[in-house]
Design an enzyme around this catalytic site. Sequence first.
Site, PDB file in Angstrom:
ATOM      1  N   ARG A  47      -1.727  29.251 -29.506  1.00  0.00           N
ATOM      2  CA  ARG A  47      -0.607  28.794 -28.672  1.00  0.00           C
ATOM      3  C   ARG A  47      -1.000  27.651 -27.740  1.00  0.00           C
ATOM      4  NH1 ARG A  47       0.747  30.400 -24.003  1.00  0.00           N
ATOM      5  NH2 ARG A  47      -0.326  32.396 -24.154  1.00  0.00           N
ATOM      6  N   TYR A 101      21.998  15.514 -35.569  1.00  0.00           N
ATOM      7  CA  TYR A 101      21.858  16.764 -36.314  1.00  0.00           C
ATOM      8  C   TYR A 101      22.627  17.897 -35.599  1.00  0.00           C
ATOM      9  CZ  TYR A 101      19.526  20.810 -38.351  1.00  0.00           C
ATOM     10  OH  TYR A 101      19.258  22.005 -38.972  1.00  0.00           O
ATOM     11  N   ASP A 173      14.868  11.239 -33.547  1.00  0.00           N
ATOM     12  CA  ASP A 173      14.667  12.179 -34.642  1.00  0.00           C
ATOM     13  C   ASP A 173      14.497  11.325 -35.902  1.00  0.00           C
ATOM     14  OD1 ASP A 173      14.951  13.948 -36.764  1.00  0.00           O
ATOM     15  OD2 ASP A 173      16.393  15.215 -35.709  1.00  0.00           O
ATOM     16  N   LYS A 198      11.514  19.118 -43.820  1.00  0.00           N
ATOM     17  CA  LYS A 198      12.141  18.197 -44.755  1.00  0.00           C
ATOM     18  C   LYS A 198      11.061  17.397 -45.504  1.00  0.00           C
ATOM     19  CE  LYS A 198      15.598  20.119 -42.831  1.00  0.00           C
ATOM     20  NZ  LYS A 198      16.325  19.566 -41.698  1.00  0.00           N
TER      21      LYS A 198
HETATM   22  C1  LIG Z   1      16.654  20.003 -40.443  1.00  0.00           C
HETATM   23  C2  LIG Z   1      16.746  19.017 -39.353  1.00  0.00           C
HETATM   24  C3  LIG Z   1      16.406  19.366 -38.036  1.00  0.00           C
HETATM   25  C4  LIG Z   1      16.005  20.757 -37.635  1.00  0.00           C
HETATM   26  O1  LIG Z   1      14.823  21.162 -38.232  1.00  0.00           O
HETATM   27  P1  LIG Z   1      14.450  22.708 -38.513  1.00  0.00           P
HETATM   28  O2  LIG Z   1      13.133  22.614 -39.141  1.00  0.00           O
HETATM   29  O3  LIG Z   1      15.543  23.268 -39.372  1.00  0.00           O
HETATM   30  O4  LIG Z   1      14.434  23.390 -37.178  1.00  0.00           O
HETATM   31  C5  LIG Z   1      16.477  18.369 -37.083  1.00  0.00           C
HETATM   32  N1  LIG Z   1      16.876  17.121 -37.379  1.00  0.00           N
HETATM   33  C6  LIG Z   1      17.221  16.756 -38.615  1.00  0.00           C
HETATM   34  C7  LIG Z   1      17.650  15.356 -38.886  1.00  0.00           C
HETATM   35  C8  LIG Z   1      17.167  17.692 -39.654  1.00  0.00           C
HETATM   36  O5  LIG Z   1      17.534  17.329 -40.896  1.00  0.00           O
END
Ligand SMILES: *Cc1c(COP(=O)(O)O)cnc(C)c1O
Length: 385
Positions: A47, A101, A173, A198
């Site tokens: 952690r 998102y 992001d 992703k």
């Molecule tokens: C999937 C996604 C998230 C969130 O990610 P998790 O791993 O599901 O918590 C945030 N931003 C974008 C653009 C995403 O596609």
Amino acid sequence: MKAKSDIKTICVHEGELKDRRYKGVVSPLYLSSAYAFDGVDEKRYPRYFNTPNQEALAQKLAALEGGESALIFGSGMAAISTALLSQLKQGDHVVFQNDIYGGTRNFIKREFPRLGIEYSFTEGLTVENFASLIHSHTKGLYLESPSNPLLKLVDLESVAQMAQNHGVWTMIDNTFASPVNQNPLALGIDIVLHSATKYLGGHSDISAGVVVSSKAVMQSVINSARNYGGNLSEMMVWLLERSIKTLALRVHAQNENALQMAQFLDQHPLVTAVHYPGLKNHPDHILAQKQMNGFGGMLSFELHSEVDTLRFCEHLEMIKPAMSLAGVESTVIVPRLASHALLTEEERLEQGIGASLIRFSSGIEAQEDLQQDINQAICKSKNEN
Ligand SMILES: *Cc1c(COP(=O)(O)O)cnc(C)c1O
């Protein structure tokens, strides 16, 4: 476009742990959650985000984004929520891009009011849209480019410059682009976030998140991260390192498949619109050429009213209707029913998300097979009258 020649090598080698004893060629996996005190050095603990495998992978991720330091989390939302909360306190204000998102939007709307943190959503994606909402309590701007699901772009360099002039930070992001296609730190953005679930994971079998920034910023992120406790397990850290070795190969193949699919759909008589920054008719095509290294593996399109959207999804044989994206297998979703289902109808229409919109995530299959599957599903889903 800027070529990043060494990215393939970074993917394979950067940060790897040497196995000096047995000379194995991959990083050994250290599962220990307890480490003996080592003089005055800070102790290692999962952690605290400083176990051998976490530090090794963080080094690879920082190199991929051209940042000084990185942290790995148990999900994209753990990375996003920790990064945001590490930079904010009661009374602060943040400007968010309007079409972010869905999970991030839900996080802000539910958690920020209780913490006394104020926020605004932009009306559009121009520099002026962001600048007009900055006031004396504003601490930062939050972006997502290309956006989901319409693949709109924000001019990252211009927004970063404007933010610096106002003395506010910028956070992006970068999930949809992946570090292969876009490196926002080089354009002046302060903090880069990824859902590693992703492209970084890429095989639809890992949940993880990443924050990359300068050493100074990351020190404040880690101070919060140790309290929130969103670290990723050692096993998954190791698996994510394994996945990233093929990141550049996968994403290049996904870029190529997405471009060919976009061109195919653009010609299709039963498709009324295609949203892909790699198409010359995309409103942000020139900007994409300027600020991205590749146009990405994501696109969306709108089916003609003669085609039934849900039947189209049901008739797909190889391409899977699935919530997630960026895996080696191609997937589709209907944003209205999936990623953007929690939004109100009004919010969706504001963002241009209609009933016939399909989001397509390119895998690495043969392009002919993908086109054949899309085509047969469209043919079978035509309304008879
Ligand atoms: C999937 C996604 C998230 C969130 O990610 P998790 O791993 O599901 O918590 C945030 N931003 C974008 C653009 C995403 O596609």
